[in-house]
Scaffold this motif. Structure first.
Motif, PDB file in Angstrom:
ATOM      1  N   LEU A 147      60.955  62.331  28.504  1.00 49.05           N
ATOM      2  CA  LEU A 147      62.301  61.929  28.144  1.00 49.05           C
ATOM      3  C   LEU A 147      62.888  62.720  26.988  1.00 49.05           C
ATOM      4  O   LEU A 147      64.011  62.497  26.603  1.00 49.05           O
ATOM      5  CB  LEU A 147      62.321  60.436  27.792  1.00 49.05           C
ATOM      6  CG  LEU A 147      61.840  59.510  28.905  1.00 49.05           C
ATOM      7  CD1 LEU A 147      62.004  58.072  28.504  1.00 49.05           C
ATOM      8  CD2 LEU A 147      62.617  59.769  30.185  1.00 49.05           C
ATOM      9  N   SER A 148      62.125  63.678  26.438  1.00 48.67           N
ATOM     10  CA  SER A 148      62.647  64.351  25.259  1.00 48.67           C
ATOM     11  C   SER A 148      63.792  65.293  25.609  1.00 48.67           C
ATOM     12  O   SER A 148      64.462  65.793  24.733  1.00 48.67           O
ATOM     13  CB  SER A 148      61.526  65.129  24.578  1.00 48.67           C
ATOM     14  OG  SER A 148      61.007  66.083  25.476  1.00 48.67           O
ATOM     15  N   VAL A 181      72.067  63.869  23.986  1.00 44.53           N
ATOM     16  CA  VAL A 181      72.854  62.633  23.959  1.00 44.53           C
ATOM     17  C   VAL A 181      73.350  62.294  25.355  1.00 44.53           C
ATOM     18  O   VAL A 181      73.241  61.152  25.835  1.00 44.53           O
ATOM     19  CB  VAL A 181      74.056  62.783  22.988  1.00 44.53           C
ATOM     20  CG1 VAL A 181      74.908  61.531  23.013  1.00 44.53           C
ATOM     21  CG2 VAL A 181      73.552  63.071  21.590  1.00 44.53           C
ATOM     22  N   GLY A 223      70.707  60.942  27.506  1.00 42.40           N
ATOM     23  CA  GLY A 223      70.498  59.525  27.197  1.00 42.40           C
ATOM     24  C   GLY A 223      71.507  58.653  27.929  1.00 42.40           C
ATOM     25  O   GLY A 223      71.160  57.588  28.457  1.00 42.40           O
ATOM     26  N   LEU A 254      70.955  55.669  30.575  1.00 40.84           N
ATOM     27  CA  LEU A 254      71.608  54.379  30.368  1.00 40.84           C
ATOM     28  C   LEU A 254      72.360  53.953  31.628  1.00 40.84           C
ATOM     29  O   LEU A 254      72.293  52.796  32.053  1.00 40.84           O
ATOM     30  CB  LEU A 254      72.574  54.504  29.192  1.00 40.84           C
ATOM     31  CG  LEU A 254      72.813  53.254  28.370  1.00 40.84           C
ATOM     32  CD1 LEU A 254      71.514  52.817  27.709  1.00 40.84           C
ATOM     33  CD2 LEU A 254      73.882  53.526  27.326  1.00 40.84           C
TER      34      LEU A 254
END
Lengths: 315, 277
Positions: A313-314, B106, B109, B113
């Motif tokens: 996930l990095s 970001v 991410g 999400l």
């Protein structure tokens, strides 16, 4: 390495569709929704909507209809998560060592891919209390068992009423859980993927040391499965909490509201009672609630679960 | 050693598989029966078996409502949305796996999400957006978002696939002076064909079954996809389960065909667990 940034060669063209899509389908709806949830809009005349601040959200606190819907959803979800994941885990363990593993995985996954409106309607007919095949087979089985026992002198050995499934307040949610069991193939695939990534050497070593099947399962397989289990519990729980199709298609008056789930309640608030803003407040509140639950569960699970995703996930 | 112990699980597998297939088998059987047969007599009545198989049920089922129309609508929506999903998600996945740009961590991410977003709760706020764009009663809300890589899961899947392509291919293409697009279209995309197959199949099945969205966004019944059409069918004639089952069976054929075609791609990670990383 040098990346030639000519005018025709911009990264932005690859990112733009996703960026616009994310803004349009996640960002804007959330912001716009939160804003409209603070008005008293009826869903039709936006210019007549007045600002009410947080009134819709405070009204949620003593809305017994909504609380009942949340409770119904929660009761269904807990039962559904437990039953579906138990079956999924069992299926995964059975498929794991099968010779034609891919074939079996497809067979068990197939119902998950077939299920839609059509299969809910098929299940509704299968579970029809008076003419559905499930109850007719149950009746035949009970009848023949009773007949057999009567011949050796035991009368009315099995004397139970057949379940009314979707036509009773107590049977409706279990019936829905039964229907959802049919779709256990989805979580099964997650379990199976995790099982296939476990190291067989550890289990064989334990076997040589004399560990029995149960001991091997609980002490070796299960700890390696925990990340998959956490993932499955959360996704199935969140999906069950917003179950819409089945309750929408299958609710009827004889259930006494047992299938009045949160999403169905929100839908009716918006489109049948014309309280659009209030429905938005309900949606947002439930979203926040689910987010808090998930984050809480993840934090709580950290103590027991070892994740090896850090390299994944990095980014 | 462990394999030997597990050998006897085949009995359980066969039993569960048969149980799981029974509902579909029953639906096919019921769709070919005269309607009275579903209400009286034994469930599987061998005495009257020879006069059964009313194929006329299917002709009657598709004429009561424009079922063919519903099916074609569904095919159109599914095709348009699936092509969009594959293209846009592949591009986004490529950007996340192979290009370096400001804000990438970001944004990734946000992709993760969006994978866990409660879609059925977002549908009401989305309805507002489509309403103000004046997209209601068109197919745009059902198709356009999928051309904008709205499925976080597909983006993630493509990213993983692109990440596993060896660096040497990219370097070779760059040395030849390939642009991002040439690298993506001519070099990388052909190498992740299994991912393309899996995403196409899974998203096609999801689009075929979509119900909540079409229910809200469409109001003219001529434009309904089969999922909403089926619901209309069962509200209209609760007393004719054999015809309802005929339509249900028809609506299950496309997903079945998709799964059979894509089976190898879908189960790739199950069959060769060492390859996927």
């Amino acid at each position: 390495m040098t990346e030639p940034a000519t005018r025709k060669d911009r990264t932005i063209w690859f990112v733009a569709p996703w960026l616009i899509g994310f803004a349009l389908m996640y960002g804007v709806p959330l912001v716009y929704g939160c804003w409209l949830a603070m008005t008293d809009w009826d869903g039709i005349a936006l210019d007549k909507a007045g600002w009410v601040g947080l009134d819709n959200f405070t009204a949620l606190l003593d809305d017994s209809r909504f609380h009942q819907a949340l409770e119904n959803s929660l009761r269904f979800s807990l039962l559904n998560v437990f039953c579906q994941l138990l079956l999924a885990l069992w299926l995964a363990l059975m498929v794991r060592h099968a010779r034609r593993r891919g074939w079996w995985a497809t067979i068990f996954y197939l119902p998950h891919l077939l299920s839609g409106v059509a299969t809910w309607l098929i299940w509704a007919w299968l579970l029809n209390p008076s003419v559905g095949p499930v109850n007719r087979l149950l009746a035949t089985a009970i009848h023949s068992i009773n007949g057999g026992l009567a011949s050796i002198g035991i009368e009315h050995a099995i004397d139970i009423d057949l379940p009314l499934w979707l036509y009773s307040p107590d049977g409706a949610r279990p019936a829905l859980v039964l229907m959802n069991l049919w779709r256990a193939g989805g979580p099964m695939l997650i379990f199976l993927a995790a099982l296939l990534r476990t190291n067989p050497a550890i289990e064989e070593a334990a076997m040589l040391d004399g560990a029995g099947r149960g001991r091997r399962f609980w002490s070796i397989t299960m700890p390696q499965l925990l990340p998959a289990l956490v993932f499955n519990v959360l996704t199935v729980f969140v999906a069950s909490m917003q179950h819409f199709e089945a309750p929408y298609l299958l609710s009827n008056w004889s259930q006494n509201g047992a299938l009045q789930f949160a999403t169905l309640e929100i839908y009716q608030t918006a489109f049948e009672r014309q309280r659009f803003s209030y429905a938005l407040a309900q949606s947002i509140a439930l979203m926040a609630l689910l987010t808090v639950c998930c984050v809480g569960a993840l934090i709580a699970a950290r103590r027991f679960v070892r994740y090896d995703f850090s390299t994944e996930l990095s980014g | 050693m462990i394999d030997r112990e597990a050998r006897y699980t085949w009995i359980g597998r066969w039993l569960i598989a048969l149980l799981m297939l029974l509902p579909v088998v029953w639906a096919v059987w019921a769709s070919l029966q005269p309607v009275e047969r579903l209400f009286v007599g034994a469930v599987f009545d061998e005495a009257n078996a020879e006069d059964a198989w009313q194929w006329d049920n299917y002709r009657e089922a598709v004429t009561r409502l424009p079922v063919i129309r519903f099916l074609l609508n569904s095919v159109f929506i599914t095709l348009a949305a699936t092509i969009g999903t594959v293209l846009s998600c592949a591009m986004a996945g490529f950007a996340f796996a192979r290009l370096r740009w400001w804000g990438r961590p970001v944004c990734f991410g946000l992709v993760l999400l969006s994978m866990s977003a409660p879609v059925n709760l977002l549908i009401l706020p989305r309805f507002l957006v489509f309403d103000s764009l004046e997209w209601l009663n068109t197919y745009k809300p059902l198709i356009m978002p999928h051309w904008l890589a709205v499925s976080g899961f597909s983006v993630f899947l493509f990213r993983q696939a692109f990440k596993s392509v060896p660096r040497a291919f990219e370097d070779a293409a760059r040395l030849e002076g390939a642009t991002h697009w040439q690298l993506f279209w001519n070099v990388m995309l052909p190498m992740v064909r299994p991912a393309v197959g899996a995403v196409a199949a899974l998203s096609a099945v999801v689009h075929w079954h979509a119900f909540f969205g079409p229910l809200l966004y469409l109001s003219d019944y001529q434009t309904f996809p089969i999922s909403v059409g089926l619901r209309m069918y069962c509200k209209m004639q609760g007393a004719w389960p054999n015809l309802l089952m005929a339509v249900a069976v028809l609506s299950m054929i496309p997903p079945l065909v998709i799964v059979l075609i894509a089976q190898r791609h879908l189960m790739r990670s199950v069959e060769e667990p060492t390859i996927t990383t």
